[in-house]
Motif scaffolding. Structure first.
Motif, PDB file in Angstrom:
ATOM      1  N   ASP A   1       0.807  -1.226   0.000  1.00  0.00           N
ATOM      2  CA  ASP A   1       0.000   0.000   0.000  1.00  0.00           C
ATOM      3  C   ASP A   1       0.836   1.271   0.000  1.00  0.00           C
ATOM      4  OD1 ASP A   1      -2.408  -1.357  -0.134  1.00  0.00           O
ATOM      5  OD2 ASP A   1      -2.572  -1.511   2.029  1.00  0.00           O
ATOM      6  N   ILE A   2       2.032   1.194  -0.499  1.00  0.00           N
ATOM      7  CA  ILE A   2       2.874   2.376  -0.674  1.00  0.00           C
ATOM      8  C   ILE A   2       2.847   2.735  -2.147  1.00  0.00           C
ATOM      9  CG2 ILE A   2       5.252   3.224  -0.626  1.00  0.00           C
ATOM     10  CD1 ILE A   2       5.724   1.426   1.789  1.00  0.00           C
ATOM     11  N   SER A   3       2.735   4.031  -2.425  1.00  0.00           N
ATOM     12  CA  SER A   3       2.835   4.467  -3.810  1.00  0.00           C
ATOM     13  C   SER A   3       3.768   5.669  -3.880  1.00  0.00           C
ATOM     14  CB  SER A   3       1.460   4.819  -4.377  1.00  0.00           C
ATOM     15  OG  SER A   3       0.971   5.999  -3.804  1.00  0.00           O
ATOM     16  N   PHE A   4       4.369   5.846  -5.027  1.00  0.00           N
ATOM     17  CA  PHE A   4       5.259   6.986  -5.253  1.00  0.00           C
ATOM     18  C   PHE A   4       5.278   7.289  -6.738  1.00  0.00           C
ATOM     19  CE2 PHE A   4       7.726   3.099  -4.964  1.00  0.00           C
ATOM     20  CZ  PHE A   4       8.453   3.098  -6.145  1.00  0.00           C
ATOM     21  N   ILE A   5       5.700   8.506  -7.052  1.00  0.00           N
ATOM     22  CA  ILE A   5       5.718   8.966  -8.446  1.00  0.00           C
ATOM     23  C   ILE A   5       7.163   8.976  -8.940  1.00  0.00           C
ATOM     24  CG2 ILE A   5       5.240  10.913  -9.985  1.00  0.00           C
ATOM     25  CD1 ILE A   5       2.937  11.640  -8.049  1.00  0.00           C
ATOM     26  N   VAL A   6       7.356   8.360 -10.099  1.00  0.00           N
ATOM     27  CA  VAL A   6       8.664   8.382 -10.759  1.00  0.00           C
ATOM     28  C   VAL A   6       8.582   9.348 -11.940  1.00  0.00           C
ATOM     29  CG1 VAL A   6       9.392   6.072 -10.034  1.00  0.00           C
ATOM     30  CG2 VAL A   6       8.062   6.321 -12.118  1.00  0.00           C
ATOM     31  N   THR A   7       9.673  10.029 -12.206  1.00  0.00           N
ATOM     32  CA  THR A   7       9.716  11.032 -13.269  1.00  0.00           C
ATOM     33  C   THR A   7      10.727  10.606 -14.320  1.00  0.00           C
ATOM     34  OG1 THR A   7       9.197  12.720 -11.630  1.00  0.00           O
ATOM     35  CG2 THR A   7      10.031  13.493 -13.734  1.00  0.00           C
ATOM     36  N   LYS A   8      10.352  10.793 -15.587  1.00  0.00           N
ATOM     37  CA  LYS A   8      11.220  10.386 -16.689  1.00  0.00           C
ATOM     38  C   LYS A   8      12.491  11.221 -16.684  1.00  0.00           C
ATOM     39  CE  LYS A   8      10.884   8.919 -21.424  1.00  0.00           C
ATOM     40  NZ  LYS A   8      10.020   8.824 -22.589  1.00  0.00           N
ATOM     41  N   SER A   9      13.580  10.536 -16.883  1.00  0.00           N
ATOM     42  CA  SER A   9      14.895  11.168 -16.867  1.00  0.00           C
ATOM     43  C   SER A   9      15.316  11.506 -18.294  1.00  0.00           C
ATOM     44  CB  SER A   9      15.897  10.224 -16.219  1.00  0.00           C
ATOM     45  OG  SER A   9      17.190  10.751 -16.294  1.00  0.00           O
ATOM     46  N   GLY A  10      15.137  12.749 -18.678  1.00  0.00           N
ATOM     47  CA  GLY A  10      15.540  13.205 -20.016  1.00  0.00           C
ATOM     48  C   GLY A  10      14.837  12.441 -21.119  1.00  0.00           C
ATOM     49  N   SER A  11      15.601  12.061 -22.143  1.00  0.00           N
ATOM     50  CA  SER A  11      15.024  11.338 -23.276  1.00  0.00           C
ATOM     51  C   SER A  11      15.185   9.823 -23.130  1.00  0.00           C
ATOM     52  CB  SER A  11      15.669  11.804 -24.578  1.00  0.00           C
ATOM     53  OG  SER A  11      17.055  11.514 -24.547  1.00  0.00           O
ATOM     54  N   SER A  12      15.722   9.389 -22.002  1.00  0.00           N
ATOM     55  CA  SER A  12      15.917   7.948 -21.783  1.00  0.00           C
ATOM     56  C   SER A  12      14.582   7.262 -21.499  1.00  0.00           C
ATOM     57  CB  SER A  12      16.879   7.709 -20.616  1.00  0.00           C
ATOM     58  OG  SER A  12      16.244   8.059 -19.403  1.00  0.00           O
ATOM     59  N   LYS A  13      14.620   5.972 -21.440  1.00  0.00           N
ATOM     60  CA  LYS A  13      13.428   5.186 -21.124  1.00  0.00           C
ATOM     61  C   LYS A  13      13.462   4.767 -19.654  1.00  0.00           C
ATOM     62  CE  LYS A  13      12.758   3.382 -25.757  1.00  0.00           C
ATOM     63  NZ  LYS A  13      12.573   2.196 -26.571  1.00  0.00           N
ATOM     64  N   THR A  14      13.847   5.724 -18.802  1.00  0.00           N
ATOM     65  CA  THR A  14      13.962   5.454 -17.372  1.00  0.00           C
ATOM     66  C   THR A  14      13.234   6.539 -16.589  1.00  0.00           C
ATOM     67  OG1 THR A  14      16.133   4.439 -17.735  1.00  0.00           O
ATOM     68  CG2 THR A  14      15.593   5.072 -15.486  1.00  0.00           C
ATOM     69  N   TRP A  15      12.450   6.127 -15.621  1.00  0.00           N
ATOM     70  CA  TRP A  15      11.762   7.024 -14.697  1.00  0.00           C
ATOM     71  C   TRP A  15      12.390   6.792 -13.327  1.00  0.00           C
ATOM     72  CZ3 TRP A  15       9.796   4.434 -18.709  1.00  0.00           C
ATOM     73  CH2 TRP A  15       8.975   5.110 -19.611  1.00  0.00           C
ATOM     74  N   ILE A  16      12.624   7.873 -12.566  1.00  0.00           N
ATOM     75  CA  ILE A  16      13.395   7.757 -11.333  1.00  0.00           C
ATOM     76  C   ILE A  16      12.669   8.414 -10.163  1.00  0.00           C
ATOM     77  CG2 ILE A  16      15.567   8.405 -10.205  1.00  0.00           C
ATOM     78  CD1 ILE A  16      16.862   8.379 -12.984  1.00  0.00           C
ATOM     79  N   TYR A  17      12.798   7.786  -8.992  1.00  0.00           N
ATOM     80  CA  TYR A  17      12.401   8.367  -7.709  1.00  0.00           C
ATOM     81  C   TYR A  17      13.339   7.805  -6.651  1.00  0.00           C
ATOM     82  CZ  TYR A  17       9.896   9.187  -3.361  1.00  0.00           C
ATOM     83  OH  TYR A  17       9.572   9.549  -2.083  1.00  0.00           O
ATOM     84  N   ASN A  18      14.120   8.666  -6.028  1.00  0.00           N
ATOM     85  CA  ASN A  18      15.111   8.243  -5.031  1.00  0.00           C
ATOM     86  C   ASN A  18      15.928   7.074  -5.567  1.00  0.00           C
ATOM     87  OD1 ASN A  18      14.332  10.268  -3.312  1.00  0.00           O
ATOM     88  ND2 ASN A  18      12.991   8.976  -2.099  1.00  0.00           N
TER      89      ASN A  18
END
Length: 160
Positions: free
Chosen positions: A103-120
């Motif tokens: 029951d934990i949720s968090f938002i990841v954000t896309k890193s530039g033009s890569s196909k990677t989203w990051i949070y901590n």
């Protein structure tokens, strides 16, 4: 004397019968509504019994299991949806919300033009579907298709 005894017996029976035959006086009780309101809703008003949870990304109640299902890396063939993580993207796909089994949720954000989203220390990587890594270690992965995964078929083999 016999008549007097008969008279008192008759009066006693009449009075006692009327006492038991009389309808009880209605008692006023406060009316209680029998419907249950807000018992099953979380602090944001999401109806948990219907599978809704609050999405920080969309600012509304959503059914997380309608997103992209990611199975645990150590149990990739599980059909137990409660062990899976789910991913919901925003319209631009530059942000995604990850719903973990606890029951934990968090938002990841896309890193530039890569196909990677990051949070901590979490990374969501688009690779043969999606992989969720924590500190570089794969914790969840999935094929990238939306919705519940069904391992079998409803139709017997050979029938359509």
């Amino acid at each position: 004397m016999k008549n007097l005894l008969l008279f008192f017996a008759l009066i006693s029976v009449t009075i006692s019968c009327k006492f038991y035959d009389a309808a009880p006086e209605p008692v006023e009780t406060p009316h209680k509504d029998s419907t249950i309101v807000d018992v099953d809703k979380d602090k944001n008003g999401c109806l948990a019994s219907a599978g809704y949870i609050w999405s920080k990304l969309n600012n509304e109640c959503v059914k997380a299991f309608t997103g992209i299902q990611l199975n645990p890396a150590d149990n990739a063939s599980t059909e137990d949806e409660t062990l899976c993580a789910y991913v919901l993207f925003n319209e631009n796909a530059d942000k995604a919300e990850i719903f973990l089994p606890d029951d934990i949720s968090f938002i990841v954000t896309k890193s530039g033009s890569s196909k990677t989203w990051i949070y901590n220390d979490y990374q969501l990587v688009a690779h043969n579907g999606y992989e969720l890594k924590k500190a570089g270690v794969l914790v969840f992965s999935g094929d990238g298709e939306i919705g519940k995964k069904v391992s079998g078929s409803d139709n017997p083999e050979g029938q359509e």
